[in-house]
Design an enzyme around this catalytic site. Structure first.
Site, mmCIF file in Angstrom:
data_model
loop_
_atom_site.group_PDB
_atom_site.id
_atom_site.type_symbol
_atom_site.label_atom_id
_atom_site.label_comp_id
_atom_site.label_asym_id
_atom_site.label_seq_id
_atom_site.Cartn_x
_atom_site.Cartn_y
_atom_site.Cartn_z
ATOM 1 N N GLU A 76 30.292 -21.803 -15.069
ATOM 2 C CA GLU A 76 29.173 -22.258 -14.244
ATOM 3 C C GLU A 76 29.562 -23.401 -13.303
ATOM 4 O O GLU A 76 29.231 -23.383 -12.124
ATOM 5 C CB GLU A 76 28.066 -22.720 -15.200
ATOM 6 C CG GLU A 76 26.866 -23.329 -14.540
ATOM 7 C CD GLU A 76 25.748 -22.326 -14.372
ATOM 8 O OE1 GLU A 76 26.056 -21.132 -14.249
ATOM 9 O OE2 GLU A 76 24.589 -22.749 -14.353
ATOM 10 N N ASP A 77 30.280 -24.371 -13.847
ATOM 11 C CA ASP A 77 30.448 -25.633 -13.109
ATOM 12 C C ASP A 77 31.832 -25.865 -12.529
ATOM 13 O O ASP A 77 32.051 -26.863 -11.850
ATOM 14 C CB ASP A 77 30.143 -26.829 -14.039
ATOM 15 C CG ASP A 77 28.721 -26.794 -14.562
ATOM 16 O OD1 ASP A 77 27.902 -26.108 -13.932
ATOM 17 O OD2 ASP A 77 28.446 -27.435 -15.575
#
Ligand code: MN
Length: 703
Positions: A76-77
């Protein structure tokens, strides 16, 4: 803050060297990927996956789950991809991380709204690999523990989502320890003030409880010892703040009522001993009927096992007692995660009770999903499972409302809007007319029919379950009673004054003030109110008012006129059921206002000896409304006779409220009809009409 070295030591207690080596690599990958990123708290980002991994390590989760925890935020990051993870740690781990990442994107605003699709995705991810949800729950737990660093808005949103989605899922999976921490943290961030107030109140109440809990514990310990049963533990249980709060909110109970219940848990070494202890407890204290539950023979849906009973302890205080084995206790706290925590729980099929049940549940959900394809129907099933003590019903426009189980149409009406509740007269469930007291079940569409000028009925209080309905009904009744009793009181005082040849207008305001003060009341209005409620006698009040008042012309005492519209402070006696045209008397009863009896009612002769209690009343020229009256009809036993009688009554434009058979033998029947009539002439017409029927032997108004 957990350091990786500490986590490693913890892992070494149950994982192999090779597995820990892989986890170390995952840690380095995460550390590098997140380097430079900070948490809102200002900490290095890597502290978060480390904490999540450590929560899972406490649960002895396998190495793949720990790796997934370590990497759960990298897809995700950061620039790390699912393929990168698969290449290094295998497909299983990559799937896990991917599953957790997808769950992270789901935002649940509130369960009653359109988040059906999100919940469905979550359930599907869970059913593919249940470890996904365990990693997700651990992730959420650490985020909740560090929620203080976020803005108030975010705190509220995340706390609500935790209470409405994650706590019920933890509960469904039997993970009670998780559920309780979710609820406690969620409650404290969603309603910080209520949380603090309740916490303080509970702390104070607890002081008073200590003694009684200790004495019950000691009595049980002695008794068990003398019976030769070895209890591994007897512990007083603290009710959790959030469940106390929910009880107060939804069951409309005060804190004192809830705190009044004491709770104890007894842990023993075998199932046999659970039942033995139950017998001993019941011989020591009287069990409360209907409160015994055998969740050992029939476990709860999430695998929970225990015996529950409620007994009356010293001074008759109710004590809730749970009896279970050590293993059941661990299962109750950890649910499906007990599978990893206690290897001994795992049976030959590779799962413990809770885990097997969780898998069955998810499998069932998948089937529903495959069979229906409708995400709404799917979500209905999930919700019924996740929130067993609530029902989900639809408004005619398709909005979902959630209500506590047992809720009725009236609760629904008040949930829609206070005005809807206050003016509801009928309800339809799935387009069919039903009584307002009907209990709702999930999935029904409920429509409320309102009417202008309609108002709440005191009888509703006997079946509504929501606090909102109860409070609003009471509020309305109170206001109504207040204004009705004032106007009745005023008329009673006026009439009593006329006996003294005085009028209301002739009494100076100072006199009202003086009399009110003498009777310890706050002014004229309250004086009327007290008279109307029957707490003060009008003739006595009038005599006090008359002191120093100029007399008017001599007047005859006119009886008080009853118009039929007085409402709650004037009621009609059920013993004699007076109707307009009857000779009547009014009796004042404290707090209930005036009750109208027939002049010749046998109950009246008794009270007649207290002249200060009764008032001469008569019907007004025009009386509004319909009045119940009982008619007894003796008939020959013929097929269809009841229908003939009922038709005759309704031909006379009278409603039948109720009918019952008072006597019956081979040849005769005696029916008693409760009919609504306008006045005596109307009644006479009905009696005549009934007498004209050939099988009718006798017709009479019941005394
Ligand atoms: Mn996270």
């Amino acid at each position: 803050m957990v350091q990786f070295n500490e986590l490693k030591k913890q892992l070494a207690t149950y994982l192999s060297k090779e597995q820990i080596e892989l986890i170390t690599e995952a840690f380095h990958m995460a550390e590098q990927a997140h380097s430079g990123q900070l948490r809102s708290s200002g900490d290095q980002y890597i502290t978060h996956p480390l904490e999540v991994a450590s929560i899972l390590a406490d649960m002895h989760l396998d190495y793949q789950s720990i790796i997934a925890a370590m990497l759960h935020d990298v897809i995700e990051d950061t620039s790390v991809s699912k393929e990168d993870i698969a290449a290094k740690f295998g497909d299983k781990v990559a799937e896990l991380v991917d599953g957790v990442s997808k769950l992270a994107q789901l935002k649940f605003e509130s369960r009653a709204e359109a988040q059906a699709e999100n919940l469905r995705k979550m359930m599907l991810a869970m059913s593919r690999d249940i470890r996904v949800i365990l990693v997700k729950l651990a992730d959420r737990l650490h985020n909740m523990r560090t929620l203080g660093a976020l803005s108030r808005d975010k705190q509220r949103r995340i706390a609500l989502e935790t209470l409405e989605i994650y706590a019920p899922i933890a509960n469904r999976l039997g993970m009670n320890t998780f559920r309780l921490e979710f609820e406690d943290l969620g409650f404290s961030y969603l309603y910080p003030v209520r949380y603090r107030v309740l916490k303080e109140a509970v702390r104070k109440a607890r002081g008073n409880r200590k003694e009684i809990v200790t004495s019950i514990e000691a009595a049980l310990r002695n008794k068990l010892q003398s019976e030769g049963v070895n209890a591994l533990g007897i512990v007083g249980r603290e009710k959790h703040l959030y469940s106390l709060y929910r009880k107060m909110r939804f069951k409309d109970l005060s804190l004192a009522e809830i705190m009044d219940v004491y709770a104890l848990r007894i842990i023993v070494d075998s199932i046999d001993n659970c039942y033995r202890v139950l017998g001993i407890v019941h011989s020591l204290y009287k069990p409360v009927h209907g409160r015994f539950k055998d969740y050992i023979a029939v476990p709860k849906a999430n695998g929970y096992q225990s015996l529950h009973t409620t007994v009356l302890g010293p001074h008759g205080v109710p004590v809730e007692i749970q009896i279970r084995t050590e293993q059941m206790n661990q299962m109750a706290e950890n649910g499906i995660s007990a599978h990893w925590l206690y290897k001994s729980f795992t049976d030959e099929n590779g799962g413990n009770e809770a885990e097997v049940r969780a898998r069955e549940w998810l499998k069932g959900l998948l089937e529903i999903q495959n069979n229906t394809g409708s995400s709404l129907e799917f979500i209905e099933h999930v919700k019924i499972d996740l929130y067993p003590d609530e029902v989900y019903v639809f408004t005619p426009t398709g909005e979902i409302l959630s209500l506590p189980s047992g809720a009725t149409c009236v609760d629904f009406a008040y949930a829609v809007h206070t005005d809807v509740g206050n003016s509801c007269i009928a309800a339809k469930i799935d387009r069919r007319l039903v009584p307002l007291s009907s209990r709702l079940s999930s999935g029904q569409t409920v429509e409320i029919i309102t009417a202008d000028g309609a108002h709440p009925n005191p009888a509703w209080l006997s079946f509504v379950v929501t606090g909102k309905a109860r409070i609003n009904i009471r509020h309305w009744l109170k206001n109504q009673q207040l204004s009705e009793s004032r106007s009745l009181g005023k008329r009673l005082v006026e009439r009593a004054l006329s006996a003294l040849s005085l009028t209301l207008e002739s009494i100076a305001e100072e006199n009202f003030a003086r009399v009110a003060k003498e009777l310890k009341l706050h002014g004229k209005e309250e004086l009327f109110e007290e008279v109307g409620l029957g707490n003060q006698m009008a003739p006595l009040v009038a005599r006090r008012l008359a002191v120093d008042s100029p007399k008017g012309d001599d007047q005859t005492v006119a009886p008080l006129a009853i118009k039929g519209t007085e409402g709650m402070v004037v009621s009609y006696a059920k013993c004699c059921r007076p109707i307009p045209g009857d000779m009547i008397l009014g009796f004042l009863s404290a707090g209930r206002g005036m009750v109208i009896h027939r002049d010749n009612c046998s109950n009246v002769s008794e009270v007649r000896r207290y002249p200060e209690k009764y008032v001469f009343v008569q019907w007004a020229e025009e009386v509004l409304g319909e009045f119940p009256v009982e008619i007894r009809v003796d008939v020959l036993n013929k097929r269809g006779v009841l229908a003939t009688l009922a038709n005759a009554i309704s031909d006379c434009n009278a409603n039948i409220e109720n009918v019952h058979v008072e006597e019956r033998d081979e040849t005769h029947n005696a029916f008693v009809f409760l009919c609504l009539v306008k006045e005596r002439k109307h009644l006479a017409q009905i009696l005549r009409r009934l007498r004209s029927i050939s099988v009718v032997l006798k017709v009479a108004r019941n005394k």
